[in-house]
Scaffold this motif. Structure first.
Motif, PDB file in Angstrom:
ATOM      1  N   TYR A 130      -2.663   6.285   1.236  1.00  0.00           N
ATOM      2  CA  TYR A 130      -3.490   6.160   2.421  1.00  0.00           C
ATOM      3  C   TYR A 130      -4.552   7.077   2.708  1.00  0.00           C
ATOM      4  N   MET A 162       4.700   5.110   6.432  1.00  0.00           N
ATOM      5  CA  MET A 162       3.866   5.717   5.752  1.00  0.00           C
ATOM      6  C   MET A 162       4.556   6.563   4.449  1.00  0.00           C
ATOM      7  N   TYR A 199      -0.569  -0.731  -4.477  1.00  0.00           N
ATOM      8  CA  TYR A 199      -1.858  -0.127  -4.428  1.00  0.00           C
ATOM      9  C   TYR A 199      -1.465   1.443  -4.208  1.00  0.00           C
ATOM     10  N   TRP A 249      -9.344   0.808   0.856  1.00  0.00           N
ATOM     11  CA  TRP A 249      -8.327  -0.175   1.107  1.00  0.00           C
ATOM     12  C   TRP A 249      -8.887  -1.314   1.689  1.00  0.00           C
ATOM     13  N   ARG A 250      -9.594  -1.288   2.685  1.00  0.00           N
ATOM     14  CA  ARG A 250     -10.262  -2.389   3.307  1.00  0.00           C
ATOM     15  C   ARG A 250     -11.315  -3.192   2.446  1.00  0.00           C
ATOM     16  N   GLU A 275      -9.387   4.910   3.584  1.00  0.00           N
ATOM     17  CA  GLU A 275      -9.265   3.473   4.380  1.00  0.00           C
ATOM     18  C   GLU A 275     -10.396   2.541   3.975  1.00  0.00           C
ATOM     19  N   ASN A 288       0.506  -3.189   4.952  1.00  0.00           N
ATOM     20  CA  ASN A 288      -0.010  -1.727   5.200  1.00  0.00           C
ATOM     21  C   ASN A 288       0.974  -1.130   6.188  1.00  0.00           C
ATOM     22  N   ARG A 332       0.908  -1.132   0.117  1.00  0.00           N
ATOM     23  CA  ARG A 332      -0.029  -0.055   0.000  1.00  0.00           C
ATOM     24  C   ARG A 332       0.940   0.946  -0.076  1.00  0.00           C
ATOM     25  N   CYS A 363      -8.884  -4.994   0.123  1.00  0.00           N
ATOM     26  CA  CYS A 363      -8.335  -6.318   0.748  1.00  0.00           C
ATOM     27  C   CYS A 363      -9.392  -7.494   0.819  1.00  0.00           C
ATOM     28  N   ILE A 383      -0.074  -9.004   2.487  1.00  0.00           N
ATOM     29  CA  ILE A 383      -0.456  -7.672   2.453  1.00  0.00           C
ATOM     30  C   ILE A 383       0.233  -6.888   3.265  1.00  0.00           C
TER      31      ILE A 383
END
Length: 234
Positions: free
Chosen positions: A33, A104, A161, A39-40, A36, A98, A30, A43, A96
């Protein structure tokens, strides 16, 4: 795990090695950001596709009498650990990543080339030959052809991502070497989240190659970014 990069890169061990631990075949990184929920959702789609692939690879047990198997406390505790099917396929197939808040900025919006140099091993090979009658590229570039050589990478497949993923639900599949002459190491194309696991399985175990039938259909914007960074990131 946090990355104290200034201190860690002074050590002998690579501070990013922990990202490559495990049996997974590919890594989903990822790099944006801002959303969220997106992203969830992505996933969840990936994990559903992974489960579907795992179910398809399961072989029926000839001794199975359809009675439910008993489950122990130890089995429940170990349910989230890496496993491997009878076909030797790891589960999960994609790791994955994150990044934590402190990490970040390090990964934010990184290029395909930077991801390769961080997470793969570098090598060189002879560049593909140009088609008959076509001259070699000028100016030369190490990602395509520099003195007949090409910079390439080996290691886990990288899926990125990015900001666009929040809306198109796709990621960048990063190539580790050029395809036909004129294509470049680090080229990418966008893949829907629901297709990642099938593609990873077929590339690893079935020898599938992404070549667009000999056409150059890679993302030119990302290629140009890589070519511009090729020498500055050395």
């Amino acid at each position: 795990m946090s990355l104290n990069l200034r201190d860690d890169f002074d050590q002998v061990d690579d501070p990013l090695d922990f990202l490559l631990e495990g049996r997974e075949l590919g890594i989903l990184l990822r790099t944006d950001y801002s959303n969220e929920d997106a992203w969830r959702s992505f996933c969840a789609t990936l994990q559903a596709a992974e489960q579907e692939l795992a179910n398809g690879l399961e072989k029926p047990d000839p001794n199975d009498n359809n009675e439910p198997a008993s489950t122990t406390a130890d089995q429940i505790e170990d349910s989230d650990s890496d496993t491997e099917s009878s076909d030797g396929v790891p589960s999960p197939i994609i790791k994955i990543v994150n990044p934590a808040p402190s990490e970040m900025s390090f990964f934010h919006n990184i290029s395909n080339l930077r991801a390769l140099r961080l997470l793969n091993d570098v090598d060189i090979r002879l560049a593909p030959n140009p088609p008959q009658g076509q001259s070699r590229i000028k100016p030369s570039n190490r990602l395509i052809d520099q003195g007949t050589w090409q910079e390439i990478y080996t290691g886990m497949t990288i899926w990125i991502y990015d900001a666009q993923s929040n809306t198109d639900h796709c990621v960048r599949l990063v190539s580790q070497e050029g395809d036909i002459y004129g294509t470049a190491t680090g080229d990418s194309w966008r893949v829907q989240g629901s297709h990642i696991c099938d593609l990873q399985f077929n590339m690893t175990f079935q020898g599938m190659r992404i070549n667009f039938g000999g056409l150059d259909r890679w993302d030119y914007t990302e290629r140009r970014r890589n070519l511009e960074e090729a020498d500055s990131l050395v």
